[in-house]
Design an enzyme around this catalytic site. Structure first.
Site, PDB file in Angstrom:
ATOM      1  N   VAL A 141       2.964 -13.651  50.467  1.00 31.49           N
ATOM      2  CA  VAL A 141       4.145 -14.445  50.133  1.00 31.49           C
ATOM      3  C   VAL A 141       4.916 -14.689  51.422  1.00 31.49           C
ATOM      4  CG1 VAL A 141       6.332 -14.503  48.897  1.00 31.49           C
ATOM      5  CG2 VAL A 141       4.273 -13.657  47.755  1.00 31.49           C
ATOM      6  N   HIS A 177       6.675   7.522  55.292  1.00 30.03           N
ATOM      7  CA  HIS A 177       7.546   7.548  54.119  1.00 30.03           C
ATOM      8  C   HIS A 177       8.827   6.755  54.391  1.00 30.03           C
ATOM      9  CE1 HIS A 177       5.819  11.594  52.373  1.00 30.03           C
ATOM     10  NE2 HIS A 177       4.994  10.576  52.245  1.00 30.03           N
TER      11      HIS A 177
END
Length: 607
Positions: free
Chosen positions: A264, A544
């Site tokens: 996208v 993370h």
């Protein structure tokens, strides 16, 4: 705006075949109820729940390929094979100091290539999220109780067998789900040798940390065995979001299509005045060899849901005109929403690997690894804890000032930092994870621990460097920018050195070899100066990243509200780890599943 929205609602619902495809030919120009940007952990979870309603159509656009039958994906024993720069399944985002932030570029995202470790943060950390929202949004339920409900909804936990219990596995069934799509369990190959119980016992003996039965119960300041996201009844096959939410309904639902190998490139807008209404997305082919020049479009009747991860999500918002005008204007991007904190508030954990030279013991199994220790400030600093607490309380204003700018005020960061300090000091949220590793390539009986710092005060930035959507955004983590973060990493390594030297773990090695002589030992476990030099040389990113589209009240720098809607938009939500306002003392998967499950219910309630 009203006329456009009405037009979308009146468009006929096109029946689509539930499938995964890499061809845009019958997707270009089509309209769906929802478009989900990113077919990773969160994106597939949301799509799976929304398409439970057969009258709701969903398009998922994923940049990676469908690799569900690749053993590097489905075989958890192959963990780490797919990781690294140049590997087709890994985004391998470059950060400063030569570090890399790994992330899954494949259907299922990081849930398809991660270590599959299944833990949760502390109750107080989820409760603190609610404290950073508007008071009027407290009822939305962003707290431990609300998150536990949705984390359990995602989970299908298999309690340990008698054999696994004999090897040290335990659980608290009440904190686990038993009928969700994502399987969690201890493995058939669970290690049965002396090493994991020895690490557990030595951690208790040295630090005074307690041995608890379950790291998913909201009180992780302990040492315990933890399950993994794998399906015990399917020969330990990885239970990724793709395997859990998509595979069981593929070819059954006629309202879900997933387009792979397409990126996208921007969100399309129906208007240019606030609040903005998203009309759909633009996308292009994206493979290991091709950055497509042809742009395609798909339209959304109801919402565009951005679930592209903590690095790619803010980049897409910026490319779409939502972000800091000071970043977008020099790139000649029209700023539609001057939301300065998009891409800011980046928090990433840091890790260092330590090792001792093993004796000739039997690992008695193939893994994956299970035992983890999560010490708090009090176990890390011992008699110096009061001094460290005083340092935190006194330093928060200066830390906030040092990380301010780029859209975040010192006052806002001070509020956020005090919330983080509160869970560290008063609720004993773990500051360090010690992840014991039994086996590495060439060493079937290693004595190794990854030691990482969980709750950094340092804040970083993700921002696009050009209008080219295929170009990676610039990432500045600002590792150890707040000195306390380095103090914590050092304290964790000193504690790990003591654990290596303590029985019964000491009986399984002839002594520490990494860092070994690189950080000379002494009565204090090595000097802080020596440790810090070594840490800065060898540390890695844990992969993370969170916080870059934070769910907070706007005055604090929030990008999304309690319903996960981007401020000043009508129908754009963010659903991934970028909405975490602060880090958790945990691996992220269970919590991201909880966020996505909750988001799906919020979206359904708004229909």
């Amino acid at each position: 705006m009203f006329a456009f929205t009405l037009l979308l609602l009146l468009l006929p619902l096109r029946c689509v075949t539930a499938r995964v495809t890499s061809s845009p030919s019958d997707i270009d120009g089509e309209t769906y109820d929802y478009i989900v940007v990113g077919g990773g952990l969160a994106g597939l979870t949301v799509a799976g729940r929304l398409t439970e309603n057969p009258s709701t159509s969903v398009l998922v656009v994923e940049a990676g390929a469908d690799d569900r039958e690749n053993p590097e994906v489905y075989d958890v024993y192959e963990f780490a094979v797919a990781l690294g720069a140049g590997m087709p399944l890994d985004w391998a985002y470059p950060a400063e100091e030569g570090r890399t932030i790994e992330a899954g570029r494949t259907l299922g995202g990081s849930s398809s290539i991660n270590g599959a470790t299944w833990t949760r943060g502390s109750k107080a950390q989820y409760d603190a999220w609610a404290d950073l929202l508007e008071l009027s949004e407290a009822s939305v339920g962003w707290n431990w109780d609300g998150m536990l409900h949705y984390m359990k909804k995602a989970e299908n936990f298999k309690p340990p067998t008698a054999d696994q219990i004999a090897k040290g596995a335990e659980s608290i069934p009440a904190v686990h789900g038993s009928s969700g799509p994502v399987h969690s369990a201890f493995s058939h190959g669970m290690y049965g040798g002396p090493q994991q119980p020895a690490f557990l016992a030595s951690a208790v003996n040295v630090s005074g940390i307690v041995h608890c039965p379950d790291l998913s119960a909201g009180e992780p300041n302990c040492v315990s065995m933890t399950p993994c996201s794998l399906n015990y009844d399917d020969n330990d096959r990885r239970s990724s979001s793709a395997q859990s939410y998509l595979t069981p309904v593929e070819g059954v639902r006629t309202n879900w299509v997933t387009l792979t190998q397409h990126l996208v490139t921007k969100i399309l807008w129906a208007n240019t005045t606030l609040p903005l209404v998203a009309s759909g997305v633009e996308f292009a082919e994206y493979t290991n060899t091709t950055n497509g020049t042809t742009r395609y479009k798909a339209f959304a009747r109801k919402e565009v849901i951005v679930a592209a991860g903590a690095i790619r999500t803010p980049a897409l918002l910026q490319l779409s005109g939502v972000g800091d005008i000071d970043i977008l204007s020099p790139l000649n991007i029209t700023t539609l929403i001057d939301l300065k904190t998009v891409g800011k508030n980046l928090q990433e954990q840091t890790s260092t690997l330590t090792a001792a030279n093993p004796t000739n013991f039997s690992a008695d199994g193939t893994g994956p690894n299970n035992v983890i220790a999560f010490p708090s400030l009090f176990q890390l600093f011992g008699n110096a804890s009061d001094e460290k607490i005083a340092e935190i309380n006194a330093s928060i204003p200066s830390w906030a000032a040092s990380q301010a700018g780029h859209g975040y005020s010192a006052a806002a960061l001070e509020t956020i930092f005090r919330a983080q300090a509160d869970v560290i000091i008063n609720d004993k949220a773990p500051l360090i994870e010690m992840f014991y590793i039994t086996s590495v390539a060439g060493s079937p009986t290693a004595v190794i621990s990854n030691v990482w710092q969980l709750l950094p005060f340092s804040r970083g930035i993700v921002q696009i460097a050009s209008t080219d959507p295929f170009e990676y955004p610039a990432i500045q983590v600002n590792y150890f920018n707040v000195s306390f973060d380095l103090d914590v990493q050092t304290a964790g390594l000193k504690l790990m050195r003591k654990i290596y030297k303590a029985p019964p773990l000491s009986e399984l090695s002839t002594g520490e070899i990494l860092p070994g002589p690189l950080v000379p030992d002494d009565a204090e476990g090595g000097s802080d100066a020596d440790w810090e030099v070594w840490i800065r040389d060898v540390f890695t990113s844990v992969a993370h990243p969170v916080g870059t589209a934070a769910m907070m009240r706007r005055e604090l720098g929030g990008v999304v509200d309690a319903h996960l809607k981007v401020y000043d938009t009508v129908n754009v939500r963010v659903v991934d780890a970028s909405i975490f306002p602060t880090q958790l003392s945990a691996h992220l998967s269970s919590s991201v599943y909880g966020v996505a499950e909750k988001a799906a219910d919020l979206i359904k309630a708004a229909q």
